[in-house]
Structure formats: C-alpha cells, structure tokens
Design an enzyme around this catalytic site. Structure first.
Site, mmCIF file in Angstrom:
data_model
loop_
_atom_site.group_PDB
_atom_site.id
_atom_site.type_symbol
_atom_site.label_atom_id
_atom_site.label_comp_id
_atom_site.label_asym_id
_atom_site.label_seq_id
_atom_site.Cartn_x
_atom_site.Cartn_y
_atom_site.Cartn_z
ATOM 1 N N ASN A 288 4.746 -7.983 6.405
ATOM 2 C CA ASN A 288 5.667 -7.748 7.108
ATOM 3 C C ASN A 288 5.040 -6.724 8.045
ATOM 4 O O ASN A 288 5.754 -5.801 8.517
ATOM 5 C CB ASN A 288 6.770 -7.417 6.347
ATOM 6 C CG ASN A 288 6.875 -6.371 5.544
ATOM 7 O OD1 ASN A 288 5.829 -6.340 4.867
ATOM 8 N ND2 ASN A 288 7.842 -5.495 5.302
ATOM 9 N N LEU B 210 0.944 -1.313 0.078
ATOM 10 C CA LEU B 210 -0.184 0.053 -0.105
ATOM 11 C C LEU B 210 0.971 1.387 0.111
ATOM 12 O O LEU B 210 2.010 1.376 0.491
ATOM 13 C CB LEU B 210 -0.927 0.090 1.226
ATOM 14 C CG LEU B 210 -1.906 -1.153 1.376
ATOM 15 C CD1 LEU B 210 -3.106 -0.771 2.249
ATOM 16 C CD2 LEU B 210 -2.471 -1.416 -0.105
#
EC number: 5.3.3.8
Length: 302
Positions: free
Chosen positions: A177, A108
């Site tokens: 992550n 994103l």
C-alpha cells in the site's frame, strides 16, 4: 522507495546504524514445548525460533512489539536467525509467523526513515535488501503462516516464501500500500509481486496501493490458502510437509532457477538501489510527509 504500513507504528527512539544490537546474539536456548528430538528454542529479543529437528522444521515467530515493525535491529535478528537454521543441516523448512496478536508485520519502521542521516538511511536500506535476498534465495522451504495484518513490508516477507497461508479474518489484509502514503515499492519487490499475481493484477495493486482481505487475496493469488484462524499453524505444518516430500536437490535447483533472474536484478544494482532510496527518502517533501504521519500516530495514541 519505502515499504511502510498504514497501521499504527510507534514513534520511538532506535539505535543508530551500526550500533550494538541488544539481544541480537542468538545464544539463549530453552527446551521447546512439544519439540521433538530434544529440540530447544533459541532466539533473540525480537525473534523466537521453535525447532523440531526430528521433523526438520522450525517455527520462527516475530515478537517485536507492538506491531512487528521492521526496525534495523529486527531486520538484523531475522537474518541471523535464518542463517543459523540454514547452517544446521537438520532443518529443511521454516514456518514464519507472528507472536503478536492481530498483526504479522506492519512493515518498515517509519522512525528509521525520518529525521536521520543519509548514512543511516543507507545502512537501513541495505538491511532491508539483505533480508529480502536471504529469504528469497533461501534453500529452505519457507511457509508464511499469516496470522494478522500483513501490509507493505510485512507483505515483502510473505512474498519471499514458497507458500502463503492467511487467516480468514476480515481485518487481516495483505498487500503493498505504499502509494497511499505517497511513496513507491522498490523494483525488486514489484518484480516479486508481478511474479506472484501477474503483470496486470500487480500493476493495478501497486498503483492503487491495494490491501486485499482474505477472500480477495486468495482470488488474486497473493496467498495460496485461506483457513480459519485457529487452523493456520496446523495447515502450515501440512503444507510444509508436502514441499519437504520432494528431494531437496531437485526442489532447491528448481527454486533457484525460477528465482535467479529476479534476485540477480537486485544483486547487480544494490548500490544504485540504495542511492535511489537515500535520495528519495531525504527529500524535504517526503520527510515532512513522514513526520506528519508520525505526529498523527502520536496524537491518536495519546
């Protein structure tokens, strides 16, 4: 609850939520090189679709420089491109891949989540939800040809696919992550990862924010094949042919049955999920963390 990458993401000015998206209309076409049956490329500023109607397959290439970060515009164009293919009955399968060297998608776009209004955050998260739902519930066969790094939101896109092929390059890691940046993946992405690699492996991967290099990615099951980089596209074509050999009605009904519970969890909680995201991302501590990260990227770039 955001899906961002630890790779370099540009801090750039983007359009406000709801603004007209330049190049979002998918009206431009040109003949595809090697495209069968008179196929023509079509696309937008950030997405290129190379169709082969004769084979029933289209290749959708991400081209949102420099790292295919999922900006609001890019999310919108991806959904429009997919919808166009779904509405054309000559297509039964799509290969998702990158036109950018070394990166599938960096995740994103942090600039969409930093220093904006709550209304913008809400609009952005709705676009993220929409992309996941459209990909995850698509009747088309979706194969991801992962020819670059695939962290966070890039992994979101790959996990929605029916089959995942990763290039055998130690720099091309895949995983979620988020916790490494002090944030978390949304419940529906957690569910998708858990469905793919199992509860214990997903719990460990999510808590530690693990990014898996090719061999480990194959071992844990987050990808289905690891092949030499120059063979990713040809392997994807072979894989999609295997899936398309199954009668569509049987495959589609089975896919819907397998994915219904996971998709329904988000469908029934979309508004609450948006509210949770806006509340979380608006926290002063999160905004400061994102701002520091963006400033660090600027310094590294400069």
């Amino acid at each position: 609850m955001a899906l961002v990458a630890s790779v370099r993401v540009p801090a750039r000015v983007l359009l406000r939520a709801g603004a007209r998206l330049p190049g979002a209309a998918l009206g431009r076409t040109e003949r595809a090189a090697g495209g069968g049956d008179g196929a023509r490329r079509f696309g937008s500023q950030r997405v290129l679709v190379e169709p082969d109607a004769g084979a029933g397959v289209a290749v959708m290439k991400f081209k949102n420089p420099p790292v295919n970060s999922l900006s609001l515009e890019f999310l919108t164009e991806l959904v429009i491109s997919l919808e166009k293919l779904e509405n054309d009955k000559s297509f039964r399968g799509v290969i998702l891949t990158s036109d950018r060297p070394g990166v599938f998608s960096a995740g994103l776009d942090l600039t969409e989540m930093c220093g904006r209004s709550p209304a913008h955050y809400a609009g952005y998260w709705k676009a993220v939800q929409e992309l996941w739902l459209r990909l995850y519930q698509s009747n088309l066969v979706l194969v991801s040809a992962i020819n670059g790094a695939c962290p966070a939101g890039g992994c979101l896109v790959a996990l929605t696919c029916d089959y995942r092929i990763l290039a055998d390059n130690p720099r091309y890691c895949i995983g979620l992550n988020e916790t490494q940046l002090g944030i978390i993946a949304p419940f529906w992405l957690k569910d998708t990862l858990e469905n793919t690699i199992g509860h214990r492996a997903a719990e460990r991967a999510l808590q530690l924010g693990l990014l898996f290099p090719p061999a480990e990615a194959l071992q844990v099951g987050i990808v289905d094949q690891v092949v030499p980089e120059e063979q990713v596209q040809s392997t994807a074509l072979s894989a999609i042919a295997q899936w398309m050999a199954i009668p569509d009605h049987a495959r589609q009904l089975t896919k819907a049955m397998m994915r219904k519970a996971t998709a329904s969890r988000l469908v029934t909680q979309r508004d609450a999920d948006v509210q949770n995201f806006v509340s979380f991302i608006s926290k002063d501590s999160i905004q400061k963390s994102l701002q520091m990260y963006l400033e660090r990227l600027k310094e590294e770039k400069g």
